[in-house]
Design a protein around this motif. Structure first.
Motif, PDB file in Angstrom:
ATOM      1  N   ASN A   1       0.822  -1.216   0.000  1.00 32.59           N
ATOM      2  CA  ASN A   1       0.000   0.000   0.000  1.00 32.59           C
ATOM      3  C   ASN A   1       0.853   1.261   0.000  1.00 32.59           C
ATOM      4  N   LEU A   2       1.871   1.284   0.830  1.00 29.39           N
ATOM      5  CA  LEU A   2       2.713   2.480   0.899  1.00 29.39           C
ATOM      6  C   LEU A   2       3.751   2.497  -0.221  1.00 29.39           C
ATOM      7  N   GLY A   3       4.238   1.309  -0.597  1.00 26.45           N
ATOM      8  CA  GLY A   3       5.218   1.258  -1.677  1.00 26.45           C
ATOM      9  C   GLY A   3       4.685   1.805  -2.981  1.00 26.45           C
ATOM     10  N   SER A   4       3.374   1.706  -3.183  1.00 23.92           N
ATOM     11  CA  SER A   4       2.765   2.217  -4.416  1.00 23.92           C
ATOM     12  C   SER A   4       2.821   3.741  -4.504  1.00 23.92           C
ATOM     13  N   LYS A   5       3.119   4.405  -3.376  1.00 30.95           N
ATOM     14  CA  LYS A   5       3.176   5.873  -3.364  1.00 30.95           C
ATOM     15  C   LYS A   5       4.576   6.403  -3.692  1.00 30.95           C
ATOM     16  N   ALA A   6       5.535   5.491  -3.866  1.00 33.50           N
ATOM     17  CA  ALA A   6       6.923   5.906  -4.097  1.00 33.50           C
ATOM     18  C   ALA A   6       7.061   6.669  -5.410  1.00 33.50           C
ATOM     19  N   GLU A   7       7.858   7.766  -5.369  1.00 29.97           N
ATOM     20  CA  GLU A   7       8.100   8.563  -6.564  1.00 29.97           C
ATOM     21  C   GLU A   7       9.499   8.331  -7.117  1.00 29.97           C
ATOM     22  N   GLN A   8      10.318   7.561  -6.396  1.00 28.53           N
ATOM     23  CA  GLN A   8      11.671   7.281  -6.854  1.00 28.53           C
ATOM     24  C   GLN A   8      11.992   5.821  -6.596  1.00 28.53           C
ATOM     25  N   GLN A   9      13.003   5.307  -7.302  1.00 26.72           N
ATOM     26  CA  GLN A   9      13.403   3.914  -7.139  1.00 26.72           C
ATOM     27  C   GLN A   9      14.727   3.768  -6.408  1.00 26.72           C
ATOM     28  N   MET A  10      15.568   4.767  -6.469  1.00 23.46           N
ATOM     29  CA  MET A  10      16.885   4.701  -5.841  1.00 23.46           C
ATOM     30  C   MET A  10      16.762   4.759  -4.323  1.00 23.46           C
ATOM     31  N   ILE A  11      17.523   3.884  -3.638  1.00 22.39           N
ATOM     32  CA  ILE A  11      17.552   3.860  -2.179  1.00 22.39           C
ATOM     33  C   ILE A  11      18.914   4.380  -1.735  1.00 22.39           C
ATOM     34  N   ASN A  12      18.892   5.376  -0.867  1.00 24.58           N
ATOM     35  CA  ASN A  12      20.118   5.981  -0.345  1.00 24.58           C
ATOM     36  C   ASN A  12      20.286   5.558   1.110  1.00 24.58           C
ATOM     37  N   GLU A  13      21.244   4.653   1.350  1.00 26.44           N
ATOM     38  CA  GLU A  13      21.436   4.137   2.712  1.00 26.44           C
ATOM     39  C   GLU A  13      21.794   5.244   3.699  1.00 26.44           C
ATOM     40  N   SER A  14      22.482   6.281   3.225  1.00 28.15           N
ATOM     41  CA  SER A  14      22.922   7.345   4.135  1.00 28.15           C
ATOM     42  C   SER A  14      21.759   8.146   4.699  1.00 28.15           C
ATOM     43  N   LEU A  15      20.580   8.020   4.064  1.00 34.78           N
ATOM     44  CA  LEU A  15      19.414   8.766   4.557  1.00 34.78           C
ATOM     45  C   LEU A  15      18.625   8.006   5.612  1.00 34.78           C
TER      46      LEU A  15
END
Length: 691
Positions: free
Chosen positions: A592-606
Motif C-alpha cells: 500500500n505504501l510502496g505504491s506511493k513511491a516517486e523514486q526507485q533509488m535507495i540511499n542508505e545514508s538517509l
C-alpha cells in the motif's frame, strides 16, 4: 390429499446416446413445473428404456396452494391528481393487477406513502391443469436431433406411439400427433404385450411382468452382476468401459449377458484394433487374461431372456468374424504402404482452407519442434528423433485402418512406424503426440513425444487464432481449450524449462515464415497469452482456492512450473499456518505504501531510524537466495525466505514514521518499501488473499 402422478411417453427406439439426458430433462421440467405451480409433492423418479421416457411423482397434492400477495404501486403523489382523483398511473396499476381502485390502501415506506393492493389467489385442482402442463413439458423438450413423422409439424426425438398420463387412477385427457393419453403401456417388443396400468404405484411391476426393467439403476446392476458372475465362472477379466456400459444400458429393456468366441489367429492383429472393433462397431466387451492380454472371447448383452443363447452367440460370432476379417485385410494392406508415400498423400488432405493441407501442418510442426529442441538444448539423439517423429507424426491418417477406425490414429502410426524400422522413441512419439486426448488422459511419457505433442497443439492454436477462430462460449470446433490445457499439462509433467511466451514466439515465427498472417503477430500473441491464462487458471483452480489462484496468476503465469509451485506453497501457508494472516497483512502494508513511491533509488545514508536500517539489512540478506529459489521454481523456499523479514517489516511500521516531513527521507523510505514490494509481487499479489 395426495396422489401419485405418472407420465410415460412411448416411442420408437431412441438412440442410446440421447436417453440419459432426455430422461433427466423430463424429470427436471416436471419438478420445475410442480414447484412453479405451487403444487407440493414428494420424491420424483425417472425411468427410461429404448422405447420409453417416464416420470413418476409421489404424494402430489390434489390442489394448488392458495396465495395472498401484497403488491406496491405508485406513490400517493403520483396516484392522485390535483383534484384528488385517481391518476392514469393509478388506474393503470389497478388494471394490471386485476383489482378495483377501491381496494387500494396506503402505507408509508421511507417517509413516502405508496399504494398497496392485496391480491388473493385460490389454488385450482391439480387435475384441471395437468393436461396442458404435460403437453407443455413434452413439447419443450430438446434433443441433439429431432424427427418429424406423418403429416405433423411437431418434432421429437422419435415418433410417439403411446402415452400414459395418470393422476392416481384418473386418466388425464390429452393428445399429441394423433396419440391420445390412456393407461395402457407396451411391454418388450418381442416378449411382452400391451398392459393396463391401473395406478402409478404398480407401473414398475406391470412392466416387469412384460419383460421390461424400467428402473435404470436396477437394469445397470443386473448387467454388471451378470458380467461379474461370468468373469468369476470363467476366470476372465472382462473390460467394462463406462461409456460402453452406459450405451448398452439404453439398448436393452431386459438384459441378458452372454459370450462368444473368435478365431485365435485374429490375435495377430494389434490388440487395440480388435478391442476398438468389438467396442465401437459391435458393442461387445473384450475379455482379457491377468496380464491384460486379449483372449479370443467377447461378452455382449442381449435385449431379451436366456432362451436360445447358443443361437444368439453364434450369430454374434458370425458378425464379428466379418468385422475382424476386414480389420485383418486393412492391417495387411497398410503395411504395404511406405511412409514416404503416405506423407505425399497428406498433400491432398485439407486441414483448413486458410491453413493449408495436413502436409503444410506437418511442415510447421517439424519447424516448431526443431525450434523447441534448440531452445531446450536437447541431446543430438533426441533432436534427431524429435525432428523425424514430427515429420511422420500424421502419416497414418491415410491408412485404411485409420479411415475405418479414426479413433486409432496414432495407435496404428506407432505400430506401422515400428514395423517400418523407425527408431523406438520415434514410433512411440507418433502415438504420444496426440496425448492427452481427453480429460484425465496420460501425458506423453517421453521427451520426444512431449515436444512433438506441444508442437502439434501450439501450431493448431496459433493457426486458428491467426485466422480469427477463437473459442467462444460452448463453441470450440478445433478443441483449442483442450489443446492448450494439454500443453500446460505436458510442460508440468516434463518440467520443461520454457515459458509460454517463448513457446508462442517460436510458433509465431514459424507461421510468419511459411504463410501470410491475416492479423499482426502482436495481436495474435496478446490473444493467445490471454487464452492460456484462462487455461492455467482452470488447472490451478482444481486444487487451489480462487483467491490463491488470483494472487499467483497476477504475479506471473508465463512460467507454468513456477506458478504451480508458488500456488501450492501459498495454499499450504494459507490453510495450515495460523499466523500467516499476520504475514500477509504486513506484506500488504508494504504494498500500500510502496505504491506511493516517486523514486526507485535507495540511499542508505538517509536512513535515520534503527527500524528502517534493520529492514533494509534483512531484505538484502534474503534477496539473492529468494531470486535463486524463484528461478528454481521452489515456491516453498521462496515463501519461507519472504516470511523471514516479517518481523522487520512489523518493527519498521511500529517505529518508523514513513511519511516524514523531510521530503528526501520520506521518498527514501517509500523507495525501500517499493523495492521490497517489487520482490513480493514476483511471488504473488498478496492483496488478493481473502480472509
Amino acid at each position: 390429499m395426495t396422489k401419485e402422478l405418472l407420465f410415460e411417453i412411448g416411442l420408437e427406439e431412441i438412440p442410446a446416446r440421447f436417453i440419459r439426458s432426455a430422461v433427466d430433462q423430463l424429470k427436471e421440467r416436471m419438478m420445475n413445473w410442480l414447484d412453479q405451480s405451487r403444487i407440493s409433492h414428494g420424491s420424483v423418479h425417472a425411468y427410461a428404456t429404448p422405447r420409453r421416457l417416464a416420470v413418476l411423482v409421489e404424494d402430489v397434492s390434489e390442489k394448488q396452494e392458495d396465495i395472498e400477495e401484497v403488491v406496491k404501486g405508485p406513490s400517493r403523489k403520483i396516484a392522485k391528481d390535483a383534484n384528488g382523483e385517481w391518476s392514469k398511473a393509478a388506474l393503470g396499476f389497478a388494471r394490471s393487477q386485476g383489482v378495483d381502485p377501491e381496494q387500494f390502501t396506503f402505507q408509508e415506506l421511507n417517509g413516502v406513502e405508496y399504494i398497496y393492493v392485496t391480491k388473493s389467489s385460490l389454488g385450482v385442482e391439480t387435475s384441471s391443469i395437468l393436461a396442458d402442463a404435460l403437453l407443455s413439458i413434452l413439447s419443450s423438450m430438446t434433443f441433439p436431433k429431432n424427427m418429424r413423422w406423418s403429416n405433423y409439424e411437431f418434432k421429437f426425438v422419435r415418433p410417439i406411439r403411446w402415452m400414459i398420463a395418470l393422476f392416481g387412477n384418473e386418466v388425464i385427457d390429452m393428445e399429441i400427433t394423433g396419440v391420445k393419453s390412456g393407461n395402457i403401456t407396451r411391454g418388450h417388443r418381442f416378449l411382452g404385450d400391451e398392459a393396463v396400468v391401473s395406478d402409478p404405484s404398480v407401473y414398475l411391476e406391470i412392466l416387469r411382468n412384460q419383460s421390461v426393467i424400467a428402473d435404470i439403476d436396477e437394469r445397470k446392476e443386473m448387467i454388471v452382476n451378470q458380467i461379474e458372475a461370468l468373469a468369476n465362472e470363467k476366470q476372465w477379466k472382462i473390460a467394462v468401459k463406462d461409456e460402453l456400459l452406459e450405451e448398452v444400458l439404453f439398448l436393452v429393456e431386459t438384459p441378458t449377458v452372454l459370450f462368444g468366441t473368435f478365431e485365435p489367429t485374429f490375435l495377430e492383429i494389434p490388440q487395440e484394433v480388435l478391442i476398438t472393433s468389438m467396442r465401437e462397431h459391435q458393442r461387445y466387451f473384450p475379455v482379457l487374461n491377468e496380464q491384460d492380454q486379449l483372449l479370443p472371447f467377447f461378452v455382449t448383452v442381449r435385449n431379451g431372456n436366456n432362451t436360445s443363447l447358443d443361437v444368439i452367440s453364434k450369430g454374434n460370432e458370425k458378425v464379428l468374424r466379418a468385422r475382424l476379417s476386414d480389420a485383418d485385410f486393412f492391417y495387411k494392406e497398410d503395411q504395404k504402404l511406405h511412409i514416404k508415400d503416405a506423407l505425399m498423400k497428406l498433400e491432398n488432405i485439407v486441414f483448413h482452407d486458410e491453413l493449408g493441407t495436413i502436409a503444410d501442418k506437418v511442415r510447421r510442426i517439424r519447424r516448431i519442434a526443431d525450434g523447441l529442441s534448440s531452445k531446450l538444448q536437447v541431446s543430438q539423439d533426441n533432436e534427431d528423433s524429435i525432428s523425424r517423429a514430427a515429420e511422420i507424426c500424421k502419416f497414418d491418417l491415410v491408412t485404411q485402418m485409420v479411415y475405418e477406425f479414426p479413433e486409432l490414429q496414432g495407435v496404428m502410426g506407432e505400430d506401422y512406424a515400428r514395423r517400418a524400422g523407425e527408431k523406438e522413441d520415434v514410433a512411440k512419439a507418433v502415438f504420444q503426440h496426440y496425448q492427452p486426448r481427453f480429460a484425465g488422459d496420460d501425458t506423453p511419457a517421453t521427451l520426444v513425444g512431449s515436444i512433438v505433442s506441444i508442437a502439434d497443439k501450439i501450431d493448431t492454436i496459433i493457426g486458428c487464432f491467426s485466422i480469427g477462430i477463437n473459442p467462444t462460449g460452448s463453441q470450440d470446433p478445433y478443441a483449442l481449450r483442450r489443446q492448450a490445457q494439454g500443453i500446460v499439462q505436458i510442460m508440468l509433467a516434463q518440467k520443461l524449462p520454457i515459458t509460454l511466451s517463448e513457446l508462442i514466439n517460436i510458433a509465431l515465427d514459424v507461421h510468419e515464415s511459411l504463410r501470410k498472417l491475416k492479423l499482426s503477430s502482436d495481436e495474435i500473441r496478446k490473444a493467445v497469452i490471454e487464452f492460456f491464462e484462462l487455461r492455467v487458471k482452470k488447472i490451478l483452480s482444481e486444487n487451489l482456492r480462487y483467491d490463491v489462484v488470483d494472487a499467483v496468476i497476477t504475479a506471473d503465469f508465463d512460467d507454468i512450473a513456477s506458478v504451480v509451485s508458488r500456488g501450492e506453497a501459498l495454499m499450504d501457508a494459507v490453510s495450515n499456518q495460523q499466523d500467516f494472516k499476520t504475514t500477509v497483512e504486513s506484506f500488504n502494508r508494504v504494498s500500500n505504501l510502496g505504491s506511493k513511491a516517486e523514486q526507485q533509488m535507495i540511499n542508505e545514508s538517509l536512513f535515520q531510524e534503527v527500524g528502517e536500517k534493520e529492514l533494509y539489512t534483512a531484505w538484502k540478506s534474503i534477496v539473492a537466495a529468494y531470486q535463486d529459489a524463484l528461478e528454481l521454481r521452489d515456491g516453498s523456499k521462496s515463501l519461507q525466505l519472504l516470511g523471514e523479514i516479517r518481523n522487520e517489516i512489523t518493527t519498521f511500521f511500529d517505529t518508523v514514521m514513513v511519511m516524514a516531513e523531510d521530503e528526501q527521507i520520506r521518498n527514501n523510505r517509500l523507495a525501500l518499501l517499493a523495492a521490497i514490494d517489487q520482490d513480493l509481487k514476483k511471488f504473488a499479489d498478496f492483496t488478493k488473499i481473502v480472509w
